[in-house]
Design a protein around this motif. Structure first.
Motif, short mmCIF file in Angstrom:
data_model
loop_
_atom_site.label_atom_id
_atom_site.label_comp_id
_atom_site.label_asym_id
_atom_site.label_seq_id
_atom_site.Cartn_x
_atom_site.Cartn_y
_atom_site.Cartn_z
N ALA A 74 0.84 -1.20 0.00
CA ALA A 74 0.00 0.00 0.00
C ALA A 74 0.87 1.25 0.00
O ALA A 74 0.57 2.24 -0.69
N LEU A 75 1.96 1.23 0.76
CA LEU A 75 2.88 2.37 0.79
C LEU A 75 3.54 2.59 -0.57
O LEU A 75 3.67 3.72 -1.04
N VAL A 76 3.97 1.49 -1.19
CA VAL A 76 4.59 1.60 -2.52
C VAL A 76 3.59 2.16 -3.53
O VAL A 76 3.93 3.03 -4.35
N LEU A 77 2.34 1.70 -3.44
CA LEU A 77 1.30 2.19 -4.35
C LEU A 77 1.04 3.67 -4.12
O LEU A 77 0.86 4.44 -5.08
N ALA A 78 1.04 4.11 -2.85
CA ALA A 78 0.83 5.52 -2.54
C ALA A 78 1.97 6.38 -3.10
O ALA A 78 1.74 7.45 -3.66
N VAL A 79 3.20 5.89 -2.95
CA VAL A 79 4.36 6.62 -3.48
C VAL A 79 4.28 6.72 -5.01
O VAL A 79 4.55 7.77 -5.60
N ALA A 80 3.88 5.62 -5.65
CA ALA A 80 3.73 5.62 -7.10
C ALA A 80 2.67 6.62 -7.55
O ALA A 80 2.84 7.31 -8.56
N ALA A 81 1.57 6.69 -6.80
CA ALA A 81 0.50 7.63 -7.14
C ALA A 81 0.97 9.07 -7.02
O ALA A 81 0.68 9.91 -7.89
N VAL A 82 1.72 9.37 -5.95
CA VAL A 82 2.24 10.73 -5.78
C VAL A 82 3.24 11.07 -6.88
O VAL A 82 3.23 12.17 -7.44
N ALA A 83 4.11 10.11 -7.20
CA ALA A 83 5.10 10.34 -8.26
C ALA A 83 4.42 10.58 -9.60
O ALA A 83 4.81 11.46 -10.38
N ALA A 84 3.36 9.80 -9.88
CA ALA A 84 2.62 9.99 -11.13
C ALA A 84 1.92 11.34 -11.16
O ALA A 84 1.87 12.01 -12.20
N LEU A 85 1.41 11.76 -9.99
CA LEU A 85 0.73 13.05 -9.91
C LEU A 85 1.69 14.20 -10.17
O LEU A 85 1.33 15.20 -10.79
N ILE A 86 2.93 14.06 -9.71
CA ILE A 86 3.93 15.10 -9.93
C ILE A 86 4.43 15.09 -11.37
O ILE A 86 4.62 16.14 -11.99
N THR A 87 4.65 13.88 -11.91
CA THR A 87 5.24 13.76 -13.25
C THR A 87 4.22 13.96 -14.35
O THR A 87 4.48 14.64 -15.35
N TYR A 88 3.06 13.35 -14.20
CA TYR A 88 1.98 13.46 -15.20
C TYR A 88 0.70 13.92 -14.51
O TYR A 88 -0.24 13.14 -14.33
#
Length: 247
Positions: free
Chosen positions: A205-219
């Motif tokens: 869940a933590l990895v998924l949350a980090v991925a979502a934040v990274a995607a929000l910043i990048t795209y």
């Protein structure tokens, strides 16, 4: 008389400064929302949307901070609700009006007013519900919460950046009214913060949350677009499940 005494003859109670942090976060969210109007007027819609998203993120933090610091208060609750109305009821409507609805002056402004009133009614219902025990609210909300409603109302802007197609002003106005109707509806809507997972899945869940934040910043536009579609799909899934149970 002792200088430490108040006019009523009692000592002024002491308060840890850190316990004011939740209220500061609420005020910071309000400043972000109001600044979004400024940038929308200047024509910088992208930054205005970012500031609304920032206000939504801060709104998700202040309540948790208050509970962690044990600084919950009636004033803090009222402050949070007032900030929510401005950030998620007034600001998104004005941003959409300045972005697309100025061509439809009368109809566009009516849509803004309807959306703002629906947000106000949603917040009033939520505040009343908070004073009562509502076990059914454990895993879902009744109606779309105001922060989610604000981000959902901005969907036409995401659509323009992702598909390079701009919705007609009339469609944008109808979309705003539709989102307002979802906020005051009795539909069950997803509540991620109330979902429980097995402890063994916490790392994923933590990895998924980090991925979502990274995607929000990048795209940012693509991510907001997909998150909006996923949220609408979640509402539809809950509605179908409730219909199935009621059948």
């Amino acid at each position: 008389m002792d200088d430490d005494l108040t006019d009523e003859g009692r000592r002024d109670p002491q308060l840890l400064l850190i316990r004011l942090l939740p209220n500061f976060v609420s005020i910071l969210a309000l400043c972000a929302g109001l600044t979004a109007i400024r940038f929308a007027i200047a024509g910088n819609i992208s930054l205005a949307v970012f500031l609304i998203a920032l206000a939504a993120a801060l709104d998700g933090v202040d309540g948790r901070l208050a509970r962690m610091l044990r600084s919950e208060s009636a004033i803090g609750a009222e402050l949070d609700s007032l900030c929510d109305f401005v950030n998620f009821g007034v600001v998104p409507g004005l941003v959409l009006y300045l972005w697309s609805l100025k061509a439809e002056v009368g109809l566009g402004w009516i849509a803004v007013l309807i959306y703002a009133v629906c947000c106000m009614l949603r917040l009033a219902r939520f505040n009343v519900g908070n004073r009562k025990a509502q076990p059914e609210e454990k895993t879902s909300f009744t109606g779309v919460p105001s922060p989610a409603g604000a981000l959902l109302a901005l969907f036409p802007i995401y659509l323009t950046h992702v598909l390079h197609w701009e919705m007609p002003p009339l469609a944008v106005a109808m979309w705003m009214v539709g989102v307002g109707a979802l906020m005051i509806s009795r539909l069950r809507t997803p509540s991620l913060k109330r979902i429980r997972i097995a402890a063994s899945l916490a790392r994923y869940a933590l990895v998924l949350a980090v991925a979502a934040v990274a995607a929000l910043i990048t795209y940012p536009w693509q991510t907001l677009f997909l998150l909006s579609l996923a949220y609408l799909a979640g509402i539809a899934a809950l509605a179908l499940r409730n219909l199935w149970r009621g059948a």
